[in-house]
Design a protein around this motif. Sequence first.
Motif, PDB file in Angstrom:
ATOM      1  N   THR A  18       0.760  -1.086  -0.191  1.00  8.23           N
ATOM      2  CA  THR A  18       0.006   0.012   0.115  1.00  8.23           C
ATOM      3  C   THR A  18       0.813   1.362   0.030  1.00  8.23           C
ATOM      4  OG1 THR A  18      -1.586  -1.326   1.335  1.00  8.23           O
ATOM      5  CG2 THR A  18      -1.735   1.029   1.154  1.00  8.23           C
ATOM      6  N   SER A  74       2.181  -6.094   2.631  1.00 10.49           N
ATOM      7  CA  SER A  74       1.222  -7.053   2.902  1.00 10.49           C
ATOM      8  C   SER A  74       2.164  -8.396   3.573  1.00 10.49           C
ATOM      9  CB  SER A  74       0.175  -7.378   2.102  1.00 10.49           C
ATOM     10  OG  SER A  74      -0.423  -6.175   1.732  1.00 10.49           O
ATOM     11  N   ASN A 134      -3.660 -10.919   7.641  1.00 11.84           N
ATOM     12  CA  ASN A 134      -3.992  -9.500   7.611  1.00 11.84           C
ATOM     13  C   ASN A 134      -3.114  -8.266   8.494  1.00 11.84           C
ATOM     14  OD1 ASN A 134      -6.391 -10.018   6.276  1.00 11.84           O
ATOM     15  ND2 ASN A 134      -7.471 -10.416   8.174  1.00 11.84           N
ATOM     16  N   LEU A 174      -4.992  -5.419   9.729  1.00  9.88           N
ATOM     17  CA  LEU A 174      -6.110  -4.980   8.835  1.00  9.88           C
ATOM     18  C   LEU A 174      -7.590  -5.685   9.385  1.00  9.88           C
ATOM     19  CD1 LEU A 174      -4.444  -5.302   5.630  1.00  9.88           C
ATOM     20  CD2 LEU A 174      -4.350  -3.338   6.945  1.00  9.88           C
ATOM     21  N   PRO A 219     -10.704  -6.320   7.034  1.00  6.39           N
ATOM     22  CA  PRO A 219     -11.159  -5.886   5.874  1.00  6.39           C
ATOM     23  C   PRO A 219     -12.986  -6.059   6.035  1.00  6.39           C
ATOM     24  CG  PRO A 219      -9.640  -7.878   5.714  1.00  6.39           C
ATOM     25  CD  PRO A 219      -9.811  -7.451   7.075  1.00  6.39           C
ATOM     26  N   GLN A 279     -16.860  -5.097   3.622  1.00  6.53           N
ATOM     27  CA  GLN A 279     -17.382  -5.143   2.200  1.00  6.53           C
ATOM     28  C   GLN A 279     -16.789  -4.036   1.402  1.00  6.53           C
ATOM     29  OE1 GLN A 279     -21.650  -5.199   2.781  1.00  6.53           O
ATOM     30  NE2 GLN A 279     -21.553  -7.378   3.076  1.00  6.53           N
ATOM     31  N   THR A 333     -11.475  -1.222   4.106  1.00  5.70           N
ATOM     32  CA  THR A 333     -10.535  -1.850   5.155  1.00  5.70           C
ATOM     33  C   THR A 333     -10.210  -0.811   6.110  1.00  5.70           C
ATOM     34  OG1 THR A 333      -9.715  -3.262   3.610  1.00  5.70           O
ATOM     35  CG2 THR A 333      -8.491  -3.327   5.576  1.00  5.70           C
ATOM     36  N   TYR A 380      -8.069  -0.356  10.109  1.00  2.63           N
ATOM     37  CA  TYR A 380      -6.900  -1.078  10.427  1.00  2.63           C
ATOM     38  C   TYR A 380      -6.695  -0.423  11.758  1.00  2.63           C
ATOM     39  CZ  TYR A 380      -4.279   2.803   9.054  1.00  2.63           C
ATOM     40  OH  TYR A 380      -3.896   4.408   8.671  1.00  2.63           O
TER      41      TYR A 380
END
Length: 135
Positions: free
Chosen positions: A23, A65, A69, A104, A106, A108, A111, A113
């Motif tokens: 990210t 990543s 998560n 994280l 997640p 829908q 996300t 965190y």
Amino acid sequence: MKTTIFAAAMALCLAATMGQAQTIEVYGGTTTGGQQLNYGPVPPAVPNLVDMEPGLAFGAGVHWSLPNNIELGVDAMMTGQDYTSWGPGGYLQSTSLMATGRYLFPMQKMTAYAGLGVGAISVHYSDTPALADGS
């Protein structure tokens, strides 16, 4: 020197993004006025409190990543604000570099965190006359 460190951190962030799940974040904004800088002895005394003006903040970060998560990353930021209540030329600048970790959540459409970080910050102030400059 601080600008060189900041530029090197930004270059590291960009170079590290090659071929990995990551990210990338770039951000900027303003700092509000109304804070007071305690420019003198502790505890704060009214003659030593200096009103800060609105300023700017910008930075960038990259997070890689990992399984389960988890993301690990680095974040660099610079801020700057004037303090002109003593006359023109008063300026406060900070440069920071932070190692971060995030867990994280997640959802829908987005996300969320929770994160932690540890880092270093360098603060430099300048004033008129130049004898009042320092870090």
